[in-house]
Design an enzyme around this catalytic site. Structure first.
Site, PDB file in Angstrom:
ATOM      1  N   ASP A  59       9.788  40.499  57.609  1.00  0.00           N
ATOM      2  CA  ASP A  59      10.496  39.255  57.053  1.00  0.00           C
ATOM      3  C   ASP A  59      11.812  39.095  57.667  1.00  0.00           C
ATOM      4  O   ASP A  59      12.439  38.069  58.118  1.00  0.00           O
ATOM      5  CB  ASP A  59      10.622  39.494  55.682  1.00  0.00           C
ATOM      6  N   TYR A  62      11.720  37.556  61.008  1.00  0.00           N
ATOM      7  CA  TYR A  62      11.645  35.960  60.891  1.00  0.00           C
ATOM      8  C   TYR A  62      12.915  35.423  60.274  1.00  0.00           C
ATOM      9  O   TYR A  62      13.635  34.506  60.875  1.00  0.00           O
ATOM     10  CB  TYR A  62      10.453  35.788  59.805  1.00  0.00           C
ATOM     11  N   ASP A  63      13.452  35.906  59.406  1.00  0.00           N
ATOM     12  CA  ASP A  63      14.735  35.654  58.941  1.00  0.00           C
ATOM     13  C   ASP A  63      16.039  35.330  60.182  1.00  0.00           C
ATOM     14  O   ASP A  63      16.705  34.365  60.089  1.00  0.00           O
ATOM     15  CB  ASP A  63      15.398  36.130  57.818  1.00  0.00           C
ATOM     16  N   SER A 108      -9.498   3.848  48.742  1.00  0.00           N
ATOM     17  CA  SER A 108      -9.528   4.850  47.604  1.00  0.00           C
ATOM     18  C   SER A 108     -11.108   5.105  47.827  1.00  0.00           C
ATOM     19  O   SER A 108     -12.086   4.425  48.236  1.00  0.00           O
ATOM     20  CB  SER A 108      -9.066   4.450  46.138  1.00  0.00           C
ATOM     21  N   LEU A 109     -11.664   5.971  46.959  1.00  0.00           N
ATOM     22  CA  LEU A 109     -12.877   6.212  46.756  1.00  0.00           C
ATOM     23  C   LEU A 109     -13.800   5.685  45.590  1.00  0.00           C
ATOM     24  O   LEU A 109     -13.126   5.652  44.482  1.00  0.00           O
ATOM     25  CB  LEU A 109     -13.410   7.791  46.951  1.00  0.00           C
ATOM     26  N   GLU A 142     -16.843  18.393  49.913  1.00  0.00           N
ATOM     27  CA  GLU A 142     -15.641  19.502  49.801  1.00  0.00           C
ATOM     28  C   GLU A 142     -15.016  19.125  48.353  1.00  0.00           C
ATOM     29  O   GLU A 142     -15.369  17.954  47.770  1.00  0.00           O
ATOM     30  CB  GLU A 142     -14.672  18.936  50.940  1.00  0.00           C
ATOM     31  N   LYS A 144     -12.394  17.677  45.533  1.00  0.00           N
ATOM     32  CA  LYS A 144     -11.560  16.730  45.415  1.00  0.00           C
ATOM     33  C   LYS A 144     -10.465  17.077  44.667  1.00  0.00           C
ATOM     34  O   LYS A 144     -10.274  17.353  43.330  1.00  0.00           O
ATOM     35  CB  LYS A 144     -12.296  15.630  44.588  1.00  0.00           C
ATOM     36  N   ASP A 146      -6.860  17.687  42.837  1.00  0.00           N
ATOM     37  CA  ASP A 146      -6.066  16.434  42.173  1.00  0.00           C
ATOM     38  C   ASP A 146      -4.571  16.616  42.321  1.00  0.00           C
ATOM     39  O   ASP A 146      -3.807  17.236  41.728  1.00  0.00           O
ATOM     40  CB  ASP A 146      -6.474  16.840  40.607  1.00  0.00           C
ATOM     41  N   ARG A 165       0.842   6.830  49.541  1.00  0.00           N
ATOM     42  CA  ARG A 165      -0.355   5.794  49.900  1.00  0.00           C
ATOM     43  C   ARG A 165       0.121   4.408  49.480  1.00  0.00           C
ATOM     44  O   ARG A 165      -0.282   3.309  50.081  1.00  0.00           O
ATOM     45  CB  ARG A 165      -1.376   6.320  48.776  1.00  0.00           C
ATOM     46  N   GLU A 202      -3.846  15.651  50.816  1.00  0.00           N
ATOM     47  CA  GLU A 202      -3.425  15.782  49.514  1.00  0.00           C
ATOM     48  C   GLU A 202      -2.261  16.836  49.212  1.00  0.00           C
ATOM     49  O   GLU A 202      -2.225  17.973  49.701  1.00  0.00           O
ATOM     50  CB  GLU A 202      -4.669  16.066  48.614  1.00  0.00           C
ATOM     51  N   TYR A 254      -7.587  16.665  54.882  1.00  0.00           N
ATOM     52  CA  TYR A 254      -8.760  16.384  54.764  1.00  0.00           C
ATOM     53  C   TYR A 254      -9.459  15.327  55.787  1.00  0.00           C
ATOM     54  O   TYR A 254     -10.644  14.936  55.899  1.00  0.00           O
ATOM     55  CB  TYR A 254      -9.247  15.940  53.285  1.00  0.00           C
ATOM     56  N   LYS A 317     -19.188  13.017  52.053  1.00  0.00           N
ATOM     57  CA  LYS A 317     -18.625  12.257  53.172  1.00  0.00           C
ATOM     58  C   LYS A 317     -19.826  12.434  54.175  1.00  0.00           C
ATOM     59  O   LYS A 317     -20.417  13.398  54.684  1.00  0.00           O
ATOM     60  CB  LYS A 317     -17.613  12.643  53.969  1.00  0.00           C
ATOM     61  N   LYS A 341     -17.375  12.779  40.321  1.00  0.00           N
ATOM     62  CA  LYS A 341     -16.011  13.241  39.226  1.00  0.00           C
ATOM     63  C   LYS A 341     -16.904  14.266  38.500  1.00  0.00           C
ATOM     64  O   LYS A 341     -18.065  14.072  37.994  1.00  0.00           O
ATOM     65  CB  LYS A 341     -15.704  12.124  38.306  1.00  0.00           C
ATOM     66  N   CYS A 435      -5.108 -13.544  14.863  1.00  0.00           N
ATOM     67  CA  CYS A 435      -4.506 -12.712  16.232  1.00  0.00           C
ATOM     68  C   CYS A 435      -3.361 -12.081  15.337  1.00  0.00           C
ATOM     69  O   CYS A 435      -2.347 -12.763  14.846  1.00  0.00           O
ATOM     70  CB  CYS A 435      -3.978 -13.679  17.194  1.00  0.00           C
ATOM     71  N   CYS A 438      -0.031 -13.835  16.964  1.00  0.00           N
ATOM     72  CA  CYS A 438       0.537 -15.089  16.834  1.00  0.00           C
ATOM     73  C   CYS A 438      -0.059 -15.920  15.548  1.00  0.00           C
ATOM     74  O   CYS A 438       0.337 -16.874  15.378  1.00  0.00           O
ATOM     75  CB  CYS A 438       0.088 -15.935  18.138  1.00  0.00           C
ATOM     76  N   CYS A 453      -8.298 -14.299  20.996  1.00  0.00           N
ATOM     77  CA  CYS A 453      -7.066 -15.076  20.255  1.00  0.00           C
ATOM     78  C   CYS A 453      -7.568 -16.449  20.763  1.00  0.00           C
ATOM     79  O   CYS A 453      -7.327 -16.656  22.125  1.00  0.00           O
ATOM     80  CB  CYS A 453      -5.904 -14.688  20.517  1.00  0.00           C
ATOM     81  N   CYS A 459       0.165 -18.144  22.214  1.00  0.00           N
ATOM     82  CA  CYS A 459       0.252 -16.581  21.939  1.00  0.00           C
ATOM     83  C   CYS A 459       1.022 -16.055  22.807  1.00  0.00           C
ATOM     84  O   CYS A 459       0.830 -15.737  23.955  1.00  0.00           O
ATOM     85  CB  CYS A 459      -1.122 -16.100  21.843  1.00  0.00           C
TER      86      CYS A 459
HETATM   87  S1  IVH Z   1     -11.292  11.451  51.527  1.00  0.00           S
HETATM   88  C1  IVH Z   1     -10.885   6.834  51.287  1.00  0.00           C
HETATM   89  N1  IVH Z   1     -11.207  13.967  50.712  1.00  0.00           N
HETATM   90  O1  IVH Z   1      -9.092  11.206  46.341  1.00  0.00           O
HETATM   91  C2  IVH Z   1     -10.337   7.575  50.832  1.00  0.00           C
HETATM   92  N2  IVH Z   1     -10.104  12.309  49.130  1.00  0.00           N
HETATM   93  O2  IVH Z   1      -9.780   8.041  45.902  1.00  0.00           O
HETATM   94  C3  IVH Z   1     -10.743   9.040  51.616  1.00  0.00           C
HETATM   95  N3  IVH Z   1      -8.808  13.444  47.710  1.00  0.00           N
HETATM   96  O3  IVH Z   1      -6.973   8.862  47.561  1.00  0.00           O
HETATM   97  C4  IVH Z   1     -10.252  10.093  50.936  1.00  0.00           C
HETATM   98  N4  IVH Z   1      -9.364  15.282  47.787  1.00  0.00           N
HETATM   99  O4  IVH Z   1      -6.012  11.262  47.350  1.00  0.00           O
HETATM  100  C5  IVH Z   1     -11.038  12.575  50.509  1.00  0.00           C
HETATM  101  N5  IVH Z   1     -11.158  16.080  49.991  1.00  0.00           N
HETATM  102  C6  IVH Z   1     -10.994  14.804  49.785  1.00  0.00           C
HETATM  103  C7  IVH Z   1     -10.012  14.712  48.766  1.00  0.00           C
HETATM  104  C8  IVH Z   1      -9.497  13.211  48.686  1.00  0.00           C
HETATM  105  C9  IVH Z   1      -8.735  14.449  46.988  1.00  0.00           C
HETATM  106  C10 IVH Z   1      -8.079  12.188  46.713  1.00  0.00           C
HETATM  107  C11 IVH Z   1      -7.217  11.221  47.915  1.00  0.00           C
HETATM  108  C12 IVH Z   1      -8.035   9.883  47.624  1.00  0.00           C
HETATM  109  C13 IVH Z   1      -8.780  10.000  46.418  1.00  0.00           C
HETATM  110  C14 IVH Z   1      -9.904   9.055  46.322  1.00  0.00           C
END
Ligand code: IVH
Length: 701
Positions: A59, A62-63, A108-109, A142, A144, A146, A165, A202, A254, A317, A341, A435, A438, A453, A459
């Site tokens: 350390d 490195y410092d 997005s997926l 792989e 996903k 969060d 994004r 991510e 990713y 994928k 999911k 309603c 209104c 309505c 309204c």
């Molecule tokens: S591939 C077309 N791989 O999940 C988007 N996405 O809607 C291709 N995410 O916006 C994304 N882990 O933020 C991919 N191993 C992974 C991921 C991943 C998380 C998120 C990413 C994307 C959302 C899917």
């Protein structure tokens, strides 16, 4: 002396040698060279420490490198490099984030929730590619993660730009904040990276770091974050990078721009990313068939509670980039990948009330008011009950104990009532006949579950929702005119229809109580609002159509309509039959569009808007050299080598429009074997007919 000690020894000798010359005596030329060397060296040690977890330096050594870098930079601030390790602690705050247009949209997926959905995904891809069942189709799996996606741009191995994004097309420049994330290399390792590289991944926070951060926040009298994702989002969107630097953010890479290496695979891509200095997911599996994917999914679900970070599913994928490119995208999602999911998390709570929300198109949605309960990482105090039928099917009553569930960003739902806990005094829910906003009559069209309505123009609740939709991100996207403002302007009588938005400034000039004198507004904020409105006086046709809020017309369909009609006047003149010729528009949607276009009230709004703003004709991203750019094409019969889906995607890539029926406007009919009536019509109308071979020649150029 052990092996590691030897290395540390060598490291120290190197450091000692570098600090040999006193900073005061270093010339600018020497400083420049030394800063370059230090940036590379520190980056290499970061890689060894953070990514490979095999640090070579102690350390203090490195410092010493970091200190030397800071000392030289303090003396020669003009020589601070964009890839300097000192950016890790944060750059000066920015007044706002600049916008960045993504070179390729950040999609997005699509989601799969069952093994059946996964099977459908594979079948669809096989059909699109015309791959026989026995032809191998390796798929990588792989976790996903969060968190939030981010895009990182590298030029000759240097990190030059990082963006959020945003809406998928335009994000925000958060380079300075991303430079503080230790997992993101400022300089790439190795020597085989492309000169221009975009990496996507991510940004997230580990559970342990998240808990420690919240403990600190509570001690400092600051509100804790609801979950690691919110904590990461809040930290990344700080205008002051010093604050971001104090938040324990991480990054998993990713993907990188696959177009650059079209013959690669996803599994190789992850290996390259790791070699270049990125953290990548270790739990990746290459699967040959659906059952392997499901086994992977189940394994990850089991491991989920032990993982150091939150995941909300797994991503599949198609491994081969060549096939990925062929598959292309549909709407905002690629056809080559899908998110599987995890099942939603559930919790028990008490339903204290049922209220009715009035939507943009008058649909009345019952909403459960709940005793707040922690589920799926956030506090939930409301859940949708969908519609009256659903309430009665589940027999949900006020006072019931209920199970609620929440998955990812999906709206929480009431899953079931615990009948054993029902209070004896409870009564079935009565849907109102008027309603609640209104007092208009509640109507239910034949065969539809939704109650509405019937007072669509008078309204206030509907009008406010329509206005909110009009200014929303995918529509007019007016900065600084948020939901609360719309409500206030509506209630004050200043904005009642979209037209009023564009006359607001002129009316304000004549007003005795201009906006700048209203509580909560000042000279600057009102000027900013008018400015933001004026910036949107030019709008693309697809956004405009979407903004109109026609029932069932989301941004994907709006784009389809814009593409088909090209200009607003042509769209406005369309009728039901004409709408039906568009692939992707069914009779139900055509009904709603036609009804909208025939409504005198709606037409007045559109006409008045046209005198205040410019609606730009649809801009084809067409390849003008292509012989079929701008042409209208119909495919009929079965093609030998291509699926219908792929043929259509090819045509659209080359700038052609594909429709479902042959008319005088059709330029070409591509006829496969067993072509029936469409071929006949084409011959009768004198439309050019192409064979599959002709078509393939056009596509190959
Ligand atoms: S591939 C077309 N791989 O999940 C988007 N996405 O809607 C291709 N995410 O916006 C994304 N882990 O933020 C991919 N191993 C992974 C991921 C991943 C998380 C998120 C990413 C994307 C959302 C899917």
């Amino acid at each position: 002396m052990g092996f590691l000690d030897l290395w540390i020894g060598i490291g120290l000798i190197m450091v000692t040698r570098m600090v040999y010359k006193n900073v005061d005596q270093v010339s600018p030329e020497e400083a420049k060279l030394e800063l370059e060397h230090l940036a590379k060296e520190i980056s290499r040690h970061d890689y060894l420490y953070y990514i490979l977890a095999v640090p070579l330096l102690a350390d203090n050594a490195y410092d010493a490198l970091r200190r030397r870098n800071t000392d030289i930079e303090n003396r020669f601030p003009d020589l601070i490099r964009p890839d300097s390790p000192s950016h890790r602690v944060g750059a000066p705050p920015a007044p706002e984030f600049e916008k960045v247009t993504h070179p390729k949209p950040m999609l997005s997926l699509d989601n799969a929730f069952s093994a059946q959905d996964v099977g459908d995904f594979i079948d669809r891809a096989r059909r699109f590619l015309r791959l026989p069942d026995d032809h191998p189709l390796p798929i990588s799996a792989e976790p996903k993660i969060d968190g939030l996606s981010a895009s990182l741009h590298y030029q000759n191995g240097q990190f030059v730009l990082g963006a959020t994004r945003g809406d998928g097309y335009v994000g925000e420049n958060i380079t300075a904040n991303l430079k503080t994330v230790r997992d993101i290399p400022l300089i790439l390792q190795g020597d085989d990276y492309p000169a221009t590289l975009e990496v996507r991944g991510e940004v997230y926070m580990t559970l342990q770091d998240f808990q420690a951060l919240n403990t600190r926040r509570v001690a400092d009298d600051e509100p804790p974050f609801a979950n690691p994702r919110n904590a990461a989002a809040g930290s990344l969107r700080q205008l002051d990078p010093h604050i971001t630097a104090q938040r324990p953010l991480r990054f998993f890479a990713y993907a990188y721009d696959a177009a650059q290496l079209p013959d690669g695979t996803q599994t190789n891509c992850l290996q390259s990313l790791k070699r270049w200095g990125f953290q990548t997911c270790t739990d990746v599996a290459l699967c040959d068939q659906q059952s392997d994917l499901i086994t992977y999914y189940e394994k990850m679900q089991e491991r989920r509670p032990q993982l150091p970070y939150e995941i909300d599913g797994v991503v599949y994928k198609i491994n081969d980039f060549g096939l990925q490119n062929r598959l292309g995208t549909v709407g905002r999602s690629p056809r080559h990948s899908i998110a599987h999911k995890f099942a939603a998390e559930q919790a028990e709570t008490i339903l204290t009330d049922i209220i009715i929300q009035v939507g943009r198109t008058g649909v009345l949605t019952p909403v459960a008011i709940l005793e707040p309960v922690f589920v799926g990482g956030v506090m939930v105090s409301r859940a949708t009950l969908h519609n009256d039928d659903e309430i009665h099917r589940k027999d949900v009553r006020v006072g019931d104990a209920v199970i609620v569930q929440r998955a990812g960003d999906v709206i929480p739902q009431v899953v079931q009532v615990i009948l054993a806990k029902r209070p004896p005094t409870s009564v079935p829910f009565q849907f109102p006949t008027l309603c609640p906003e209104c007092g208009g009559h509640v109507i239910q069209a034949d065969g539809q579950v939704a109650k509405r309505c019937g007072n669509s123009f008078m309204c206030p609740a509907q009008a406010i929702q329509k206005l909110k939709h009009f200014v929303s991100r995918d529509a007019f996207d007016i900065d600084g005119l948020g939901g609360k403002h719309i409500e206030n302007f509506y209630n004050a009588g200043l904005i009642r229809t979209p037209v009023d938005i564009f006359t607001l400034e002129d009316r304000d000039k004549l007003s005795k109580t201009p906006l700048s004198t209203v509580e909560g507004w000042g000279d600057l904020s009102s000027a900013n609002l008018f400015n933001a409105i004026n910036q949107r006086r030019k709008i693309s046709l697809d956004r405009f159509i979407y903004a109109l809020g026609i029932p069932q017309i989301g941004h994907v369909t709006a784009k389809l309509l814009a593409k088909h009609y090209g200009a607003l006047d042509i769209f406005l003149a369309s009728d039901h039959d004409d709408l039906l010729t568009i692939e992707g528009i069914g009779p139900n949607m055509a009904d709603d569009i036609a009804a909208f276009l025939q409504s005198p009230e709606q037409r007045t709004v559109v006409d008045n808007l046209q005198s205040l703003i410019v609606i730009q004709p649809f801009q084809e991203t067409r390849q003008t050299e292509s012989p079929i750019a701008g042409k209208i094409i119909v495919f009929t019969g079965s093609l030998e080598t291509l699926s219908r889906g792929e043929a259509k995607a090819q045509a659209e890539r080359l700038g052609a429009k594909v429709t479902g029926s042959v008319s005088k406007k059709t330029d070409y009919v591509v006829a496969g074997s067993d072509s029936g009536s469409k071929l006949k019509t084409a011959q009768q109308l004198g439309v050019s007919v192409l064979t599959e071979d002709d078509w393939l020649k056009i596509v190959k150029g």
